[in-house]
Design an enzyme around this catalytic site. Structure first.
Site, PDB file in Angstrom:
ATOM      1  N   ASP A   1       0.604   3.647   2.204  1.00  0.00           N
ATOM      2  CA  ASP A   1       0.390   4.243   3.529  1.00  0.00           C
ATOM      3  C   ASP A   1      -0.707   5.318   3.412  1.00  0.00           C
ATOM      4  O   ASP A   1      -1.745   5.020   2.823  1.00  0.00           O
ATOM      5  CB  ASP A   1       1.715   4.763   4.109  1.00  0.00           C
ATOM      6  CG  ASP A   1       1.644   4.917   5.624  1.00  0.00           C
ATOM      7  OD1 ASP A   1       1.026   4.048   6.268  1.00  0.00           O
ATOM      8  OD2 ASP A   1       2.173   5.901   6.155  1.00  0.00           O
TER       9      ASP A   1
ATOM     10  N   ASP B   1       0.862  -1.212   0.000  1.00  0.00           N
ATOM     11  CA  ASP B   1       0.000   0.000   0.000  1.00  0.00           C
ATOM     12  C   ASP B   1       0.882   1.240   0.000  1.00  0.00           C
ATOM     13  O   ASP B   1       2.079   1.161   0.204  1.00  0.00           O
ATOM     14  CB  ASP B   1      -0.877   0.000   1.263  1.00  0.00           C
ATOM     15  CG  ASP B   1      -0.005  -0.096   2.523  1.00  0.00           C
ATOM     16  OD1 ASP B   1       0.203  -1.222   3.003  1.00  0.00           O
ATOM     17  OD2 ASP B   1       0.499   0.936   2.990  1.00  0.00           O
TER      18      ASP B   1
END
Ligand code: ADE
Length: 278
Positions: free
Chosen positions: A217, A215
């Site tokens: 973040d 991801d």
């Protein structure tokens, strides 16, 4: 370890992060309970061999992921691998990305850490026996070379070198924290590789991390901020690539060799400060 003078027959230790609970193609498999002076590791360890190479696998959070990062017994995990004869450790870890050019699905062979964890036991040394090992280069470049070569040969999206910020968790970062870590030049963020890498160094184990991006973040405004569902979806895909990488790397790493050129396996030689007489 099976050190015969200057020759080493490597035993490969794998610490599997979230989503990785096995090694493909492992023969003579056996889950064994390993007790250590520091207590119980996260789970039983899976012993086996890939071709002629002895391997020991530890699921970092336990099978089924019952243990959060702050509660892991990092000392027992590393001690259990050491006691099992492991010489070379590959840590497979899901991380968030702090850089545009490291999208989900990308692998980073880490070369530095910033340790912002704080609620963990970080050393095997304590009152009575003091040691200060060097952490200037916290990851084994010899294992890193093999990981990089094999990842490139498999056509995996991979970068060599990167700084992994270790946060305590279990909550993900605030946006201000995420931007702070970006301003420090960090590449990825995760919750588990420290004190693992420090303890591996104290145990004189060669240790390398494949950080698998799940991801962005929460710093990237055009992107949804990180959620567990998003992490898990990408993780499954990453785990498949990681299994292929591990299968390619083990036969190369497992070749008989000399001592580690980087000296990870002799880290305590110049580190003990307590006088033997005291
Ligand atoms: N592990 C996976 N993604 C993460 C993130 N964004 N922050 C901390 N640990 C992670």
């Amino acid at each position: 370890p099976s050190n015969d003078g200057e020759r080493v027959t490597p035993v490969i230790g794998l610490i599997g992060g979230s989503g990785l609970y096995d090694i493909d193609g492992l023969a003579d498999k056996e889950w064994r309970t390993v007790e250590t002076p520091w207590g119980k590791p996260s789970d039983q360890l899976l012993f086996g061999r890939l071709g002629d190479v002895q391997c020991v696998f530890l699921p970092r959070h336990g099978r089924g992921h019952p243990t959060p990062p702050s509660r892991l017994n990092y000392r027992a995990n590393i001690a259990a691998l050491k006691q099992s004869g492991v010489t070379d450790v590959i840590s497979l870890s899901a991380v968030g990305s702090l850089k545009e050019e490291l999208p989900p699905g990308h692998f980073v062979i880490i070369d530095q850490f910033i340790d912002r964890s704080f609620a963990r036991e970080k050393s095997f040394f304590d009152d009575g026996l003091v040691a200060h090992v060097s952490m200037a280069d916290p990851l084994c470049p010899r294992i890193g070379d093999v990981l990089e070569q094999q990842a490139r040969a498999l056509g995996l999206p991979v970068s060599r070198g990167g700084t992994y910020l270790v946060m305590e968790g279990p909550q993900f970062s605030t946006r201000a924290e995420s931007n702070l870590y970006r301003s420090w030049g960090c590449d990825v963020i995760g919750m588990t590789n420290m004190p693992e890498a420090k303890l591996a160094r104290e145990a004189e184990l060669c240790y390398a991390t494949v950080a698998m991006v799940t991801d962005y973040d929460c710093w990237r405004l055009e992107e949804e901020h990180v959620t567990v569902d998003a992490v898990v979806a990408v993780m499954m895909n990453n785990a498949e690539k990681a299994r292929n990488l591990v299968k390619a790397v083990i036969p190369v790493l497992g070749q008989e060799r000399g001592l580690c050129p980087a000296g990870c396996d002799r880290a305590l030689s110049n580190a003990l400060i307590t006088s033997p007489a005291s």
